[in-house]
Enzyme design. Structure first.
Site, PDB file in Angstrom:
ATOM      1  N   THR A   1      66.770  12.860 -26.640  1.00 20.81           N
ATOM      2  CA  THR A   1      67.977  13.280 -27.352  1.00 20.81           C
ATOM      3  C   THR A   1      67.917  12.787 -28.789  1.00 20.81           C
ATOM      4  O   THR A   1      67.848  11.582 -29.028  1.00 20.81           O
ATOM      5  CB  THR A   1      69.237  12.718 -26.667  1.00 20.81           C
ATOM      6  OG1 THR A   1      69.254  13.120 -25.294  1.00 20.81           O
ATOM      7  CG2 THR A   1      70.497  13.227 -27.360  1.00 20.81           C
TER       8      THR A   1
ATOM      9  N   GLY B   1      65.165  20.998 -32.142  1.00 23.74           N
ATOM     10  CA  GLY B   1      66.102  21.307 -33.210  1.00 23.74           C
ATOM     11  C   GLY B   1      67.468  21.741 -32.723  1.00 23.74           C
ATOM     12  O   GLY B   1      67.753  21.804 -31.527  1.00 23.74           O
TER      13      GLY B   1
ATOM     14  N   GLU C   1      51.887  15.506 -23.306  1.00 20.42           N
ATOM     15  CA  GLU C   1      52.592  16.781 -23.172  1.00 20.42           C
ATOM     16  C   GLU C   1      51.608  17.901 -22.867  1.00 20.42           C
ATOM     17  O   GLU C   1      50.499  17.941 -23.417  1.00 20.42           O
ATOM     18  CB  GLU C   1      53.362  17.104 -24.454  1.00 20.42           C
ATOM     19  CG  GLU C   1      54.183  18.397 -24.357  1.00 20.42           C
ATOM     20  CD  GLU C   1      55.152  18.581 -25.518  1.00 20.42           C
ATOM     21  OE1 GLU C   1      55.792  19.643 -25.575  1.00 20.42           O
ATOM     22  OE2 GLU C   1      55.269  17.661 -26.364  1.00 20.42           O
TER      23      GLU C   1
ATOM     24  N   SER D   1      68.626  18.246 -26.355  1.00 19.20           N
ATOM     25  CA  SER D   1      69.977  18.041 -26.878  1.00 19.20           C
ATOM     26  C   SER D   1      70.878  19.214 -26.495  1.00 19.20           C
ATOM     27  O   SER D   1      70.422  20.359 -26.398  1.00 19.20           O
ATOM     28  CB  SER D   1      69.946  17.883 -28.399  1.00 19.20           C
ATOM     29  OG  SER D   1      69.503  16.588 -28.772  1.00 19.20           O
TER      30      SER D   1
ATOM     31  N   ASP E   1      57.744   8.583 -30.121  1.00 20.69           N
ATOM     32  CA  ASP E   1      57.922   9.985 -29.755  1.00 20.69           C
ATOM     33  C   ASP E   1      56.953  10.861 -30.554  1.00 20.69           C
ATOM     34  O   ASP E   1      56.759  10.653 -31.751  1.00 20.69           O
ATOM     35  CB  ASP E   1      59.373  10.387 -30.054  1.00 20.69           C
ATOM     36  CG  ASP E   1      59.741  11.755 -29.529  1.00 20.69           C
ATOM     37  OD1 ASP E   1      59.109  12.209 -28.560  1.00 20.69           O
ATOM     38  OD2 ASP E   1      60.678  12.365 -30.085  1.00 20.69           O
TER      39      ASP E   1
END
Length: 311
Positions: free
Chosen positions: A258, A185, A140, A217, A88
């Site tokens: 997650t 975060g 990304e 998340s 990641d």
């Protein structure tokens, strides 16, 4: 069974569901995630950050990457569900090289902080040598605000769908993380989540590859409440509501990262156990309580993303 991440995600993209990608730093999280995935008969993606690799290798990134591959493969080869291992937010080429050499299923090259052309050039090069080793690649476009495990940006810079089309065509990247308004975060939003669904829909239409949702998340209230009851302070923590994530899946998201939810759940379990058992000093016992909560999060996410039963 240990598989290439691309194999898992292309199937998800074709059949309109998503696979959760869970970050780990240690054995306890890995066991809890795999147990949850087995119970739901679902494929799963295990992720490590650069920081996790450095931590596992006690500063030696090649040792850390090799350790994670051996650990994940040992479990994956003993079960029937598909399991992939992903790097990641690979921001440094030496970490990406370590993951590729060790045998990760896929890596992320995150050059999203660079100008578009430089991001494209860097990503194209990583795709070339990662593919040569049979490793699939995520990239990304745009940036997510917030901070999580050394990933930091001051503000959101949303993806340009037309640039995404060009980027995918020229780099040959296997899956793409488009910035649509999420944040890293536990403290994601000052108000309600505001995701750009129209932008996401357009990116999917123009690229037609599996898409990834970072900063996803949900900061589950039940675990925040338990953790805070036993001494934690997560005041003001907010995540992405499950309904918003489900809509993202409907519009083309196939991998949902997650990390924060697992950490909060684990801390809640450990704090609760230690408070209720002040004489206990066996980590296997208080870690187990945290692992049980992590497993709950894993199963819940597999269910609402539509991954259950897809192994």
């Amino acid at each position: 069974m240990y598989v290439n991440t691309k194999e898992i995600l292309e199937k998800a993209s074709k059949n309109f569901y998503a696979i959760p990608a869970f970050n780990i730093n240690n054995l306890e999280f890995l066991i809890a995630i795999i147990e949850g995935a087995i119970e739901k008969n679902a494929p799963v993606i295990i992720e490590t950050s650069e920081g996790a690799i450095k931590y596992a290798g006690n500063g030696d990134i090649y040792r850390g990457a090799n350790l994670f591959v051996k650990m994940v493969r040992e479990y994956a080869d003993s079960v029937k569900i598909p399991i992939a291992l992903h790097l990641d937010h690979g921001k440094h080429l030496e970490y990406i090289a370590a993951a590729v050499k060790a045998g990760y299923s896929s890596v992320m090259i995150d050059a999203s902080h660079e100008e578009f052309e430089k991001n494209l050039t860097i990503t194209k090069e990583v795709v070339k040598w990662a593919h040569a080793s049979g490793v699939s690649v995520e990239a990304e476009l745009g940036q997510l605000s917030g901070i999580e495990d050394n990933v930091y940006a001051a503000e959101n810079v949303l993806v340009d769908p037309e640039q995404a089309k060009i980027f995918v065509e020229e780099t040959g990247v296997d899956f793409l993380a488009p910035a649509i308004g999420t944040s890293h975060g536990a403290f994601k939003f000052k108000g309600e989540a505001k995701l750009d669904f129209d932008r996401l829909k357009k990116v999917k239409e123009l690229t037609n590859i599996p898409l990834v949702l970072h900063g996803a998340s949900s900061v589950l209230k039940q675990f925040v409440d338990i953790a805070e009851e036993f001494g934690a302070d997560f005041g003001g923590a907010k995540g992405v509501p499950a309904e918003e994530i489900k809509k993202c899946v409907e519009l083309g998201i196939n991998k949902v990262n997650t990390d924060t939810d697992l950490r909060i759940a684990f801390v809640a379990g450990v704090r609760k156990y230690l408070k209720e058992n002040p004489k206990e000093f066996d980590p296997r016992k208080y870690f187990k309580e945290g692992m049980n909560y992590v497993k709950e999060v894993v199963m819940d996410r597999l269910e609402f993303l539509g991954a259950s039963g897809k192994a």
